[in-house]
Every structure is written in structure tokens, then in C-alpha cells.
Design a protein around this motif. Structure first.
Motif, PDB file in Angstrom:
ATOM      1  N   ALA A   1       8.863  40.856  71.006  1.00  0.00           N
ATOM      2  CA  ALA A   1       9.050  42.291  70.775  1.00  0.00           C
ATOM      3  C   ALA A   1       7.724  43.034  70.788  1.00  0.00           C
ATOM      4  O   ALA A   1       7.610  44.123  71.373  1.00  0.00           O
ATOM      5  CB  ALA A   1       9.776  42.504  69.453  1.00  0.00           C
ATOM      6  N   GLN A   2       6.718  42.447  70.175  1.00  0.00           N
ATOM      7  CA  GLN A   2       5.434  43.124  70.055  1.00  0.00           C
ATOM      8  C   GLN A   2       4.661  43.152  71.366  1.00  0.00           C
ATOM      9  O   GLN A   2       4.148  44.205  71.772  1.00  0.00           O
ATOM     10  CB  GLN A   2       4.587  42.439  68.971  1.00  0.00           C
ATOM     11  CG  GLN A   2       3.192  43.035  68.809  1.00  0.00           C
ATOM     12  CD  GLN A   2       2.360  42.293  67.781  1.00  0.00           C
ATOM     13  OE1 GLN A   2       2.842  41.339  67.141  1.00  0.00           O
ATOM     14  NE2 GLN A   2       1.119  42.703  67.610  1.00  0.00           N
TER      15      GLN A   2
ATOM     16  N   VAL B   1      23.179  35.534  70.146  1.00  0.00           N
ATOM     17  CA  VAL B   1      22.931  36.269  68.901  1.00  0.00           C
ATOM     18  C   VAL B   1      21.477  36.698  68.813  1.00  0.00           C
ATOM     19  O   VAL B   1      21.161  37.849  68.482  1.00  0.00           O
ATOM     20  CB  VAL B   1      23.312  35.397  67.689  1.00  0.00           C
ATOM     21  CG1 VAL B   1      23.014  36.130  66.386  1.00  0.00           C
ATOM     22  CG2 VAL B   1      24.780  35.004  67.752  1.00  0.00           C
ATOM     23  N   HIS B   2      20.569  35.794  69.111  1.00  0.00           N
ATOM     24  CA  HIS B   2      19.144  36.107  69.008  1.00  0.00           C
ATOM     25  C   HIS B   2      18.716  37.115  70.074  1.00  0.00           C
ATOM     26  O   HIS B   2      17.790  37.905  69.848  1.00  0.00           O
ATOM     27  CB  HIS B   2      18.329  34.820  69.114  1.00  0.00           C
ATOM     28  CG  HIS B   2      18.620  33.836  68.022  1.00  0.00           C
ATOM     29  ND1 HIS B   2      18.510  34.140  66.690  1.00  0.00           N
ATOM     30  CD2 HIS B   2      19.057  32.542  68.063  1.00  0.00           C
ATOM     31  CE1 HIS B   2      18.838  33.093  65.950  1.00  0.00           C
ATOM     32  NE2 HIS B   2      19.174  32.102  66.769  1.00  0.00           N
ATOM     33  N   THR B   3      19.375  37.118  71.216  1.00  0.00           N
ATOM     34  CA  THR B   3      19.076  38.124  72.232  1.00  0.00           C
ATOM     35  C   THR B   3      19.504  39.505  71.759  1.00  0.00           C
ATOM     36  O   THR B   3      18.795  40.503  71.977  1.00  0.00           O
ATOM     37  CB  THR B   3      19.787  37.769  73.549  1.00  0.00           C
ATOM     38  OG1 THR B   3      19.366  36.470  73.975  1.00  0.00           O
ATOM     39  CG2 THR B   3      19.463  38.783  74.632  1.00  0.00           C
ATOM     40  N   VAL B   4      20.644  39.591  71.098  1.00  0.00           N
ATOM     41  CA  VAL B   4      21.069  40.869  70.507  1.00  0.00           C
ATOM     42  C   VAL B   4      20.083  41.300  69.433  1.00  0.00           C
ATOM     43  O   VAL B   4      19.749  42.490  69.317  1.00  0.00           O
ATOM     44  CB  VAL B   4      22.490  40.749  69.931  1.00  0.00           C
ATOM     45  CG1 VAL B   4      22.871  42.011  69.163  1.00  0.00           C
ATOM     46  CG2 VAL B   4      23.495  40.490  71.044  1.00  0.00           C
ATOM     47  N   ARG B   5      19.598  40.361  68.645  1.00  0.00           N
ATOM     48  CA  ARG B   5      18.596  40.688  67.629  1.00  0.00           C
ATOM     49  C   ARG B   5      17.336  41.266  68.266  1.00  0.00           C
ATOM     50  O   ARG B   5      16.747  42.228  67.749  1.00  0.00           O
ATOM     51  CB  ARG B   5      18.239  39.430  66.831  1.00  0.00           C
ATOM     52  CG  ARG B   5      19.219  39.103  65.729  1.00  0.00           C
ATOM     53  CD  ARG B   5      18.775  37.864  64.968  1.00  0.00           C
ATOM     54  NE  ARG B   5      19.524  37.699  63.737  1.00  0.00           N
ATOM     55  CZ  ARG B   5      19.435  36.646  62.937  1.00  0.00           C
ATOM     56  NH1 ARG B   5      18.616  35.653  63.273  1.00  0.00           N
ATOM     57  NH2 ARG B   5      20.149  36.562  61.837  1.00  0.00           N
ATOM     58  N   LEU B   6      16.909  40.685  69.371  1.00  0.00           N
ATOM     59  CA  LEU B   6      15.726  41.200  70.063  1.00  0.00           C
ATOM     60  C   LEU B   6      15.949  42.638  70.515  1.00  0.00           C
ATOM     61  O   LEU B   6      15.058  43.482  70.385  1.00  0.00           O
ATOM     62  CB  LEU B   6      15.403  40.306  71.262  1.00  0.00           C
ATOM     63  CG  LEU B   6      14.215  40.722  72.127  1.00  0.00           C
ATOM     64  CD1 LEU B   6      12.926  40.686  71.319  1.00  0.00           C
ATOM     65  CD2 LEU B   6      14.094  39.836  73.364  1.00  0.00           C
TER      66      LEU B   6
ATOM     67  N   MET C   1      15.850  44.996  67.351  1.00  0.00           N
ATOM     68  CA  MET C   1      14.577  45.185  66.661  1.00  0.00           C
ATOM     69  C   MET C   1      13.557  45.965  67.497  1.00  0.00           C
ATOM     70  O   MET C   1      12.439  46.207  67.038  1.00  0.00           O
ATOM     71  CB  MET C   1      13.979  43.818  66.272  1.00  0.00           C
ATOM     72  CG  MET C   1      13.476  43.000  67.441  1.00  0.00           C
ATOM     73  SD  MET C   1      12.540  41.516  66.932  1.00  0.00           S
ATOM     74  CE  MET C   1      13.753  40.626  65.980  1.00  0.00           C
ATOM     75  N   THR C   2      13.924  46.351  68.705  1.00  0.00           N
ATOM     76  CA  THR C   2      13.010  47.071  69.580  1.00  0.00           C
ATOM     77  C   THR C   2      13.657  48.374  70.044  1.00  0.00           C
ATOM     78  O   THR C   2      14.795  48.688  69.675  1.00  0.00           O
ATOM     79  CB  THR C   2      12.643  46.225  70.804  1.00  0.00           C
ATOM     80  OG1 THR C   2      13.831  45.982  71.583  1.00  0.00           O
ATOM     81  CG2 THR C   2      12.048  44.877  70.386  1.00  0.00           C
ATOM     82  N   ASP C   3      12.922  49.107  70.878  1.00  0.00           N
ATOM     83  CA  ASP C   3      13.480  50.326  71.478  1.00  0.00           C
ATOM     84  C   ASP C   3      13.827  50.094  72.944  1.00  0.00           C
ATOM     85  O   ASP C   3      13.774  51.025  73.754  1.00  0.00           O
ATOM     86  CB  ASP C   3      12.502  51.492  71.336  1.00  0.00           C
ATOM     87  CG  ASP C   3      11.200  51.246  72.084  1.00  0.00           C
ATOM     88  OD1 ASP C   3      10.949  50.089  72.470  1.00  0.00           O
ATOM     89  OD2 ASP C   3      10.433  52.213  72.286  1.00  0.00           O
TER      90      ASP C   3
END
Length: 403
Positions: free
Chosen positions: A209-210, A233-238, A241-243
Motif C-alpha cells: 500500500a505504501q 480477502v486480503h486483496t479486498v483489504r488492500l 486500506m488505500t485510495d
């Protein structure tokens, strides 16, 4: 004798025509397979744009690494067919676009078929880079400049010194499975930047993300094709957590019912969802209720009785384990005969219902109305003998203007 030998050599066919013949045969076989897949009727424009790329990939990599091309020519029809919807969406997105170029994040890219095709079909002035992410990539992209490691895959590894070989043999983790040489090749118009990362780890997800999304010069699109179990699930989280402006996700197989046997079955937190997220219990609870209610004994589940419900969930998990032990080999053979290896029990209907529920849960996790994000499920029948044909498309409003 010398004259006879020269005459015999002149009569022998040269390697050039033989190579051309092999190339034509490979390309014809790939195109013939593609013609019989749904991409030919659903996305003919995408297929027409990708046919020249198939020949280019063959001409570029077949002589450099025969093993790499041998794997690619077998996988290209399937990979391209399942990626056609996303390629079509990206082509439409950039059609007429004239602002800062996009960055594409290809999560769990594997060999990188989607990244390579997008690099050729999208205009380089509208997409500046493609970041291919996979946990099996070699560390620090060591294939750069290593001619002996071009296209090394499936555990093949080339090192220039015996010291490196000794050190790498000390730990299994140092043995990579996927080379990145074919991705960083200059044949691709849009640069592909491989990144080794395990998205299951929160720290590495935050680093993506950063460094890959927050520092991107323009809007970002996150792609994920055929992501198994919790990787979706983790791809949705990514995305959350970003724009990132858009998410295109094609989920694959479900978390196994055996996870219900754990003391604390997996649960993924999403504040925007009722109950604060979802987990394995959320996925299988409807199945447990229906199964137990249909039994003739007196062990029916009372929805107000948490103890009975937990017992029913564990019972379902034990049944899953017993099925895997006693019928694992037969089930695997049956699933392969049906054209897929991600079956969910003996009933295709039940598996379809579970997969629909899994897709809806992922869609709800990405749909955050308070952040102007809308998510929808698109159905494309790309798999002829299976039911994994849902694509999740999430769009964040006004990302371009914010950037």
C-alpha cells in the motif's frame, strides 16, 4: 569427399524453417483452443488484440527457455480466457482517458500472464507501470542481469557460484519457484515490475500500500484473478486500506470446511460489515442450519442456542475431514474429470450456492458507502464446466480528482 559433404549439408533442412514450423504449430494450437473457449464469443475484440501477442511471446521466449514456453503455451488459453473480462474492462477504462497514467497492481500474478497481455493491449501513455506481486517470486528480483536464470520456473534455479548454491540449500525458503526475467523483458511496452510479497502478512500488505499505491503518480487499479481462499480477502483489504480507484477480483476456491474444526476458525475484520466482518462460520452457517434441520433425530439446531450451533459447526468440520481421508483420491479424480480441481463436496448445486455466498461476502466487504465505494458482482460464463464465473468490481468515486 569435401564436395560430397558440402552437397549433403546443403540438402539438409536448416534450423530456420524447422523453428518457423514449430512456431506456427504452437500458435495454431493455442488459437484453436482459444476459438473453442467462451472468450471467442464473449470478447472477440479482446481475442483479436491478443492473438499477435501470443506469437510475440512465442518468438521471444521459446528459444531463450524452452521449459518456460512449454508451460506458457499450455496455460495461455485458460489464463487468457479467464482474464478476458478484466482485459476488456481495462481497455474500456483507458479508452478516451487523457489524465495522469494509471498504475496496475496484479495481485498474486503467478507467471504473470495477465500483466504481460495488459502491457501490450493498453496504451503506454495511459498506463505507466504494472506491478506484478507474488510470494513465489525470487528475492530482490535476482533474475535481472542473470542470463542463466531467464524464465526459470517450477523450482528451477541458476546460480553463478557454488557458495550461493550451498547457502540456498540451507533453507527451503530461499528456493524461489518463479523467475521474473520474462516479466522485466524489454519486449513489453508497459514496464512490468515484479515484487515478491506475501499478502497474507499484514506488514507486507501495508508495504504494498505504501510503496506501490500511495506513491503511484496517478490512479491505481488492483487486479486479482483466480485467487484461492483467503487471498481474495486480503486483496479486498488492500483495496480498502488505500485510495485505489478500482478493484477487479475473480475469487477461486473457498476456505475449507475443515477450518471449522479449529478452536478459533478464521474471522476477517471489516468494520463496514454487519457483525464487524465475516469468517468461515459466516460462510457455512446456512449450510449447517439446513443440514441439521433436515435430520430426523432430535438434534436440530436452535438458532438461539449457541452451544448447539457450535456443535453443529464442528460436526460439519469433522465430516469434511472424514470425506477427505476416505474419499480424497476418488473426489480428486472426479473433479479432474469434470474439468476442475476446486470442487466443494459431491453436490455441484450446493457448491454453487456456497460460492455465491462467498462472492457476496467479499463484495460486501469491499462495498463501503461511507467512503463512496460501490461494489457489484458481474457474471461471465468463462468456465464451461464449473461455477466460478463471478467477478467482483469495486469502484471508488472521485479518486482521480483527489489525486
Amino acid at each position: 569427399d569435401i564436395g560430397i559433404a558440402m552437397a549433403q549439408r546443403q540438402q539438409q533442412p536448416t534450423m530456420g524453417p524447422s523453428s518457423d514450423s514449430d512456431s506456427d504449430r504452437d500458435v495454431r494450437l493455442i488459437n484453436a483452443k482459444l476459438d473453442g473457449l467462451p472468450i471467442a464469443t464473449q470478447y472477440p475484440a479482446v481475442l483479436a488484440a491478443c492473438r499477435p501477442i501470443v506469437r510475440l511471446l512465442r518468438d521471444t521466449f521459446s528459444e531463450r527457455d524452452a521449459a518456460l514456453w512449454s508451460r506458457m503455451k499450455r496455460a495461455i488459453p485458460k489464463e487468457l480466457n479467464e482474464s478476458a473480462f478484466i482485459i476488456h474492462e481495462m481497455m474500456q477504462l483507458l479508452d478516451g482517458y487523457d489524465q495522469r497514467p494509471y498504475t496496475i497492481i496484479d495481485v498474486c500474478s503467478g507467471v504473470g500472464y495477465l500483466s504481460m497481455f495488459l502491457s501490450h493491449v493498453l496504451p503506454p501513455d495511459k498506463c505507466s507501470r504494472i506491478v506484478a506481486i507474488d510470494t513465489l517470486f525470487e528475492m530482490n528480483n535476482t533474475s535481472t542481469g542473470n542470463k542463466n536464470n531467464v524464465g526459470a520456473i517450477d523450482g528451477a534455479k541458476a546460480t553463478d557460484s557454488s557458495t550461493e548454491r550451498r547457502e540456498s540449500s540451507k533453507t527451503k525458503q530461499s528456493n524461489h519457484h518463479l523467475s521474473t526475467s520474462h516479466l522485466i523483458n524489454s519486449v513489453h511496452p508497459i514496464p512490468i515490475r515484479p515484487r515478491k510479497a506475501n499478502i497474507r502478512k499484514g506488514r507486507e500488505l501495508r508495504q504494498i500500500a505504501q510503496h506501490c499505491i500511495e506513491k503511484a503518480p496517478g490512479p491505481v487499479v488492483i487486479l486479482g484473478v483466480h485467487l484461492c481462499k483467503a487471498l481474495s480477502v486480503h486483496t479486498v483489504r488492500l483495496f480498502n486500506m488505500t485510495d485505489a480507484e478500482r478493484l477487479y477480483l475473480k475469487p477461486c476456491c473457498l476456505p475449507g470446511r475443515k477450518e471449522l474444526r479449529r478452536r478459533d476458525p478464521p474471522f476477517w475484520t471489516f468494520d463496514n460489515m454487519p457483525g464487524g466482518g465475516f469468517g468461515v462460520k459466516t460462510l457455512y452457517c446456512a449450510e449447517v442450519m439446513a443440514t441439521r434441520d433436515n435430520n430426523d433425530d432430535n438434534e436440530s439446531v436452535d438458532s438461539n442456542n449457541a452451544m448447539n450451533f457450535e456443535r453443529a459447526l464442528k460436526h460439519t468440520g469433522r465430516e469434511a475431514g472424514q470425506e477427505d481421508v476416505h474419499h480424497g483420491r476418488e473426489s480428486t479424480v472426479d473433479r479432474e474429470r469434470e474439468g476442475g480441481h476446486h470442487g466443494h463436496g459431491p453436490s455441484v448445486v450446493r457448491g454453487n450456492a456456497l460460492f455465491d455466498r462467498w462472492t457476496c461476502l467479499l463484495k460486501d466487504a469491499a462495498d463501503t458507502s461511507d467512503e463512496a465505494v460501490t461494489a457489484k458482482i458481474h457474471h461471465c460464463s468463462v468456465q464451461q464446466r464449473h461455477f466460478q464465473n463471478q467477478y467482483i468490481v469495486a469502484k471508488r468515486q472521485s479518486t482521480t480528482s483527489i489525486r
